[in-house]
Scaffold this motif. Sequence first.
Motif, PDB file in Angstrom:
ATOM      1  N   ALA A 113       0.921  -1.196  -0.069  1.00  0.00           N
ATOM      2  CA  ALA A 113       0.105  -0.076   0.165  1.00  0.00           C
ATOM      3  C   ALA A 113       0.765   1.411  -0.075  1.00  0.00           C
ATOM      4  O   ALA A 113       2.193   1.371   0.211  1.00  0.00           O
ATOM      5  N   PRO A 114       0.402   2.712  -0.311  1.00  0.00           N
ATOM      6  CA  PRO A 114       1.062   3.643  -0.099  1.00  0.00           C
ATOM      7  C   PRO A 114       1.521   4.110   1.014  1.00  0.00           C
ATOM      8  O   PRO A 114       1.075   3.483   2.216  1.00  0.00           O
ATOM      9  N   VAL A 115       2.885   4.613   1.186  1.00  0.00           N
ATOM     10  CA  VAL A 115       3.537   4.933   2.382  1.00  0.00           C
ATOM     11  C   VAL A 115       2.882   6.042   3.171  1.00  0.00           C
ATOM     12  O   VAL A 115       2.342   7.024   2.662  1.00  0.00           O
ATOM     13  N   LEU A 116       2.604   5.879   4.663  1.00  0.00           N
ATOM     14  CA  LEU A 116       2.037   6.782   5.619  1.00  0.00           C
ATOM     15  C   LEU A 116       3.593   7.493   5.968  1.00  0.00           C
ATOM     16  O   LEU A 116       4.211   7.106   6.830  1.00  0.00           O
ATOM     17  N   ALA A 117       3.795   8.705   5.232  1.00  0.00           N
ATOM     18  CA  ALA A 117       5.193   9.271   5.766  1.00  0.00           C
ATOM     19  C   ALA A 117       4.916  10.185   6.945  1.00  0.00           C
ATOM     20  O   ALA A 117       3.956  10.881   6.940  1.00  0.00           O
TER      21      ALA A 117
END
Length: 489
Positions: free
Chosen positions: A150-154
Amino acid sequence: MLDELIAGLRDDDDRPAVLGTRRTGRTVVRATRGDLSRLTGGYAAALHARGLTAGETVGIAVRPGPRSLAVLLAAYHLGLRVAVLDPAAGPDVLLARLGLAQPRLVLADAAAQAVAGWAAPLARRAHLALPELAALAPTVTIGRRLPGTAPVLAPAPGPRPRGHDGDGDAVVVFTSGTTSRPRAVVHTRASVAAGMRAVGELVRPLPGRAVLGGTFFVLVPSLAGGAPVALPARRPGVLARQLARLAPQATYLTPPELRAALAVSAPFTGRVYSGSAPVSAGLLAAVRRAGAEQVWCVYALTEVFPAAAVESAAKNAFAGEGDLVGELLPGLRARVDEAGQLLLAGPNAADRYLGEEPMDWVTTGDMGRVTGSTVVLGGRCKDMILRDAENIYPGLYEPALHVAGVELAVIVGVPAGDGDERVVAVVQPAAGAAPEAVRAALREPLRRMGSARPDTVVLAEIPLSGRSRKPDRAATSRLAAGAPAEGAA
């Protein structure tokens, strides 16, 4: 204590916070207190930017380390409720549990997502399995992203959002029940804080010298006291080198971890604490001989952590019947009900089970007696099985064993020495069912049981008792103990 730790973190603090260990035993700094400060503030800002508000639930499946610690601190800071995803529970159980918790967002590292995806066949060999996380809730990646995740939570830049002021649910920990009705312990911010204070008073961490332990309840009080923390190495040989290099002031290991360390002549220093499973006087004495200044047995439950503690000298001197687990920690109360079951209450006791009313007393599932503030256990009165310091609840997994050709199936524990148990599935085939066909039908449900997978499957008629003709678990356990080891199907 959590609020104090978060408030005390500074971005420019270069003191070690989380230590790592190479295979050689060499110690490295995985994160400074400044790193932990930036990660905690950044993840709090990122979660806040996604619109998450106090009281909402996030599921977390992140390997222990600086990022998982920072994510947990960030969630607490915002007043979010954390539901921990255990990849060892099996996908069917996890789907049922998270369906009850209803997370708004799942935070998972790439490894956890791999277990749910392309690495599932390899992970199953280690009894790890996750359902597709997207089936639970929208998912984001914590840490480095790999293809297909999944997309990164930065961590977001800028000031840390304002923290939640007040009480409320802090964590949901699933324990017993069934897949149709899972049961989860709910701790509030107040009960978590009280538990942290109790651990801090018991361990008494001093600044600057390492504390070795792998649980959130050990890491936070240590960091709050200014001590760097180190996660125990999983391989006994590496753990032995880690203990030798770190010389920790305090160490928390489960009984299986202690036995594995002793088997490779690991040296101990300072104070050593052990719990999560029965801790024998002989084991404590062996750790003391290996160099520890003090060795403590800690009695704790998911619902009450910690509850009581006893040092090895007092445990070895105890000559009465039962298992002495020590003096109740400050603020806790105990009594015994009509059936002889130990009940506990106090500030660090869980508020309730998810979906149920608040409880005044926690039923421990342990038989016991209380003299003043001293607690002595006399065996369990619930079906829970303890293997390698892991609680296994048969009711979660038995329904899956009732496949075609099976009349009845129960999972029992068989004593394996020093408080540990083997897990045995006793399966009664239906009339006319071929044993080979039954074993073949059991392969898939056994594969999906994660770390609860039985050591042995025994095909036999299950003893019944009482007017209701329910399975007699004690008699079934005795039957399983005498059956030849056939291996899991």
